[in-house]
Enzyme design. Structure first.
Site, PDB file in Angstrom:
ATOM      1  N   ARG A   1     -10.098  31.551  -6.949  1.00 14.42           N
ATOM      2  CA  ARG A   1     -10.287  30.785  -5.711  1.00 14.42           C
ATOM      3  C   ARG A   1     -11.774  30.474  -5.590  1.00 14.42           C
ATOM      4  NH1 ARG A   1     -13.802  33.789  -4.426  1.00 14.42           N
ATOM      5  NH2 ARG A   1     -13.863  32.683  -2.454  1.00 14.42           N
ATOM      6  N   GLY A   2     -12.119  29.663  -4.565  1.00 15.24           N
ATOM      7  CA  GLY A   2     -13.486  29.167  -4.459  1.00 15.24           C
ATOM      8  C   GLY A   2     -13.546  27.813  -5.154  1.00 15.24           C
ATOM      9  N   ALA A   3     -14.103  26.813  -4.452  1.00 21.40           N
ATOM     10  CA  ALA A   3     -13.976  25.429  -4.916  1.00 21.40           C
ATOM     11  C   ALA A   3     -14.470  25.196  -6.357  1.00 21.40           C
ATOM     12  CB  ALA A   3     -14.684  24.502  -3.924  1.00 21.40           C
TER      13      ALA A   3
ATOM     14  N   ARG B   1      -3.961  23.150  -4.831  1.00 19.82           N
ATOM     15  CA  ARG B   1      -4.514  23.430  -3.489  1.00 19.82           C
ATOM     16  C   ARG B   1      -5.162  22.139  -2.999  1.00 19.82           C
ATOM     17  NH1 ARG B   1      -7.965  28.782  -2.539  1.00 19.82           N
ATOM     18  NH2 ARG B   1      -7.369  28.448  -0.366  1.00 19.82           N
TER      19      ARG B   1
ATOM     20  N   GLN C   1     -11.973  38.003   1.596  1.00 20.08           N
ATOM     21  CA  GLN C   1     -12.890  37.649   0.496  1.00 20.08           C
ATOM     22  C   GLN C   1     -14.269  38.271   0.722  1.00 20.08           C
ATOM     23  OE1 GLN C   1     -10.904  35.454   2.087  1.00 20.08           O
ATOM     24  NE2 GLN C   1     -10.240  33.795   0.763  1.00 20.08           N
TER      25      GLN C   1
ATOM     26  N   ASP D   1     -15.911  23.771   0.519  1.00 19.88           N
ATOM     27  CA  ASP D   1     -14.807  23.266  -0.315  1.00 19.88           C
ATOM     28  C   ASP D   1     -14.838  21.757  -0.452  1.00 19.88           C
ATOM     29  OD1 ASP D   1     -13.825  26.025   0.558  1.00 19.88           O
ATOM     30  OD2 ASP D   1     -12.488  25.399  -1.070  1.00 19.88           O
TER      31      ASP D   1
ATOM     32  N   ASN E   1     -15.118  24.408   5.106  1.00 17.80           N
ATOM     33  CA  ASN E   1     -15.281  25.710   4.439  1.00 17.80           C
ATOM     34  C   ASN E   1     -14.287  26.684   5.079  1.00 17.80           C
ATOM     35  OD1 ASN E   1     -16.607  27.391   2.487  1.00 17.80           O
ATOM     36  ND2 ASN E   1     -17.617  28.442   4.182  1.00 17.80           N
ATOM     37  N   LYS E   2     -14.281  27.897   4.573  1.00 21.42           N
ATOM     38  CA  LYS E   2     -13.333  28.924   5.015  1.00 21.42           C
ATOM     39  C   LYS E   2     -13.234  28.994   6.538  1.00 21.42           C
ATOM     40  CE  LYS E   2     -11.221  30.996   3.047  1.00 21.42           C
ATOM     41  NZ  LYS E   2      -9.809  30.539   2.820  1.00 21.42           N
TER      42      LYS E   2
HETATM   43  O1  MRU Z   1      -9.573  30.240   0.145  1.00 23.22           O
HETATM   44  P1  MRU Z   1     -10.744  30.398  -0.768  1.00 23.22           P
HETATM   45  O2  MRU Z   1     -11.077  31.818  -1.061  1.00 23.22           O
HETATM   46  O3  MRU Z   1     -10.601  29.547  -2.002  1.00 23.22           O
HETATM   47  O4  MRU Z   1     -11.963  29.804   0.056  1.00 23.22           O
HETATM   48  C1  MRU Z   1     -13.218  29.747  -0.552  1.00 23.22           C
HETATM   49  C2  MRU Z   1     -14.283  29.258   0.343  1.00 23.22           C
HETATM   50  O5  MRU Z   1     -14.061  28.891   1.468  1.00 23.22           O
HETATM   51  C3  MRU Z   1     -15.662  29.165  -0.240  1.00 23.22           C
HETATM   52  O6  MRU Z   1     -16.619  29.359   0.743  1.00 23.22           O
HETATM   53  C4  MRU Z   1     -15.862  27.773  -0.857  1.00 23.22           C
HETATM   54  O7  MRU Z   1     -14.818  27.461  -1.740  1.00 23.22           O
HETATM   55  C5  MRU Z   1     -17.146  27.668  -1.558  1.00 23.22           C
HETATM   56  S1  MRU Z   1     -17.171  28.627  -3.037  1.00 23.22           S
HETATM   57  C6  MRU Z   1     -18.657  28.434  -3.793  1.00 23.22           C
END
Ligand code: MRU
Length: 353
Positions: free
Chosen positions: A56-58, A99, A204, A245, A255-256
């Site tokens: 996970r994470g963009a 996603r 996370q 993201d 973002n999250k």
């Molecule tokens: O749901 P996730 O864990 O994929 O969410 C990730 C985030 O919100 C991160 O902050 C974002 O992807 C940036 S990662 C460098």
């Protein structure tokens, strides 16, 4: 999909590994207590792993999807020979749908597809495509080092910071975006300590960000997601540093979930907000934050904690996993190309131009 161990301990840079034509993903659902890798044998496995939060994470999703395209092309070549370009299309669609919010997913697939179109139908595409996926991976790591140092240069005096979710090495090709800034600031002696929001419901912050920072010897203290306002009121925190993201053409930032409320309380306390992201996270085709598709996940994730059901029977849950912070609440967007202060549509266009 097979779960396996490496012959060495895992590191935060192991989110996606390409080893002799095998895609191995560090299963982030199991961290920090188990370090197991999932072997994805085809594009469908890869898409499922993205959907299920193994990775996970963009930017890490983008890197993984690039390797997923290699797996799609391999299977298409085995099945259809010279017809591989058409034969791999359904797999690319499956990957693209894994996603919705992280634009790096579509960005990486588009870059891989563009290269695929230039390749000879009669030649096995795997060597060229795996070289491109590795380039995407290595470029992301390099971008994070550059933006990490740029972001750290904005921190004027030694201070503490709050970060949200995990925008670390685990969420990228390596080094991290928000955690890249934090790593560079720590190396420059500018950091007192990091407060990391625990980040319900996937945690996370407490599982992944804390794992990364503890390994680097950077002091980290967890906050319940609702504790940020009280922490800012107590003083000593000059910056909120987060990843993204998808950043819209006007500088609005997805973002999250919880990033928006963090930015609002930061504004109320005169604390600055920095968004650190590679340009592959900027979507110039998305005019504003209102156009960003926001993923809503299974309510069960919120009604439970881990595998344990905690909510009262009969309760429902609304579980959007990202929110949009308007550009006016953002003090700086930092990419590998530079720094955009108080972002707006003109500054973003100039930055990307
Ligand atoms: O749901 P996730 O864990 O994929 O969410 C990730 C985030 O919100 C991160 O902050 C974002 O992807 C940036 S990662 C460098």
């Amino acid at each position: 999909m097979k779960l396996l161990n490496l012959d060495r301990p895992a590191t935060p840079d192991d989110a996606a590994l390409w080893q002799e034509g095998r895609l191995l993903l560090l299963d982030q659902r199991l961290l920090p207590h188990q370090e197991k890798f999932l072997h994805c044998e085809n594009a469908a496995d890869t898409a499922q792993a993205i959907t299920d939060m193994v990775v996970r994470g963009a930017p890490a999703i983008g890197v993984t999807a690039a390797y997923g395209v290699v797996l799609a092309a391999r299977k298409a070549w085995e099945r259809a020979g010279a017809g591989w370009k058409t034969a791999m299309q359904p797999d690319l669609e499956i990957l693209a749908a894994a996603r919705p919010t992280a634009v790096n997913l579509g960005w990486a697939i588009a870059r891989m597809s563009a290269l695929a179109q230039t390749l000879d139908d009669e030649v096995n595409p795997e060597p060229a495509l795996s070289a491109e996926a590795s380039a995407i991976h290595q470029e992301d790591i390099a971008a994070n080092h550059v933006l990490g140092d740029l972001g750290a240069s904005l921190i004027e005096k030694k201070t503490s910071v709050i970060t949200h979710c995990n925008a670390g090495a685990l969420a990228t090709g390596g080094y991290g975006t928000a955690l890249g800034v934090i790593r560079s600031a720590w190396a420059a002696g500018k950091l007192e300590q990091v407060y990391a929001d625990e980040t319900r419901p996937w945690l996370q912050g407490s599982r992944l960000t804390a794992w990364e920072l503890v390994r680097d010897g950077i002091p980290v203290s967890l906050l319940a997601d609702g504790a940020a306002a009280a922490r800012l009121a107590a003083g000593g925190v000059d910056w909120i540093i987060v990843g993204s993201d998808r950043i819209a053409a006007n500088g609005d930032v997805a973002n999250k979930i919880g990033t928006y409320s963090l930015a609002l309380v930061a504004k109320a306390h005169g604390v600055k907000v920095m968004v650190a992201a590679p340009t592959s996270t900027i979507d110039m085709n998305c005019p504003t934050g209102a156009d960003i598709p926001i993923e809503t996940r299974d309510p069960e994730e919120l009604l439970s904690c881990g595998d344990k059901r905690v909510a009262s029977p009969g309760a429902e849950a609304w579980n959007p996993v990202f929110d949009v912070t308007p550009a006016k609440l953002v003090d700086a967007i930092v990419t590998e190309k530079g720094i955009v202060l108080s972002p707006d549509v003109e500054k973003m266009a100039a930055h990307m131009g």
